[in-house]
Write a protein that holds these residues in place. Structure first.
Motif: not given
Length: 127
Positions: A37-39, A42-47, A49-50, A87-88
């Protein structure tokens, strides 16, 4: 000393982001034994994250769950260049009830991560 560790910035640990990912995922890919699953955040994450998941329903022993999660993290760490979308949030759920060798899991998971990278990059070029 710990060069083989996945840094915290590449792990999904915020409860709000995990909840948003599972409540309304942007997309989903299933290839046995994985469900990805992915989403995009943009604002919360810079790179990227799994979040590796091995359900207690399928593995009763914590040792087995930890092994599967460690394998997923290791495969992602070694092949993280294939999913370089900023940001994903990506959740990787292990579906099988038996343990697999890491080499076989890598053959299945790397193409799935490439699909996620392509799916996240296509809406950006279309806008």
């Amino acid at each position: 000393m710990h060069n083989n560790r996945l840094p915290k910035s590449k792990r999904l640990y915020q409860d709000s982001l995990i909840g948003a990912l599972f409540n309304s995922p942007q997309g989903k890919f299933v290839q046995f034994p994985f469900c990805v699953l992915y989403k995009e955040f943009k604002e919360e994450l810079d790179s990227p994250a799994i979040l590796p998941l091995a359900p207690k329903k399928r593995f009763k022993h914590a040792v087995d769950r930890n092994r599967v999660k460690r394998q997923i993290r290791d495969i992602y760490r070694r092949n993280q260049l294939c999913c370089q979308i900023g940001g994903a949030a990506v959740s990787i759920l292990f579906l099988d009830t038996r343990l697999w060798p890491t080499a076989k899991l890598e053959q299945i998971l790397v193409p799935l991560l490439l699909k996620v990278g392509e799916a996240l990059s296509q809406p950006q070029t279309g806008q």
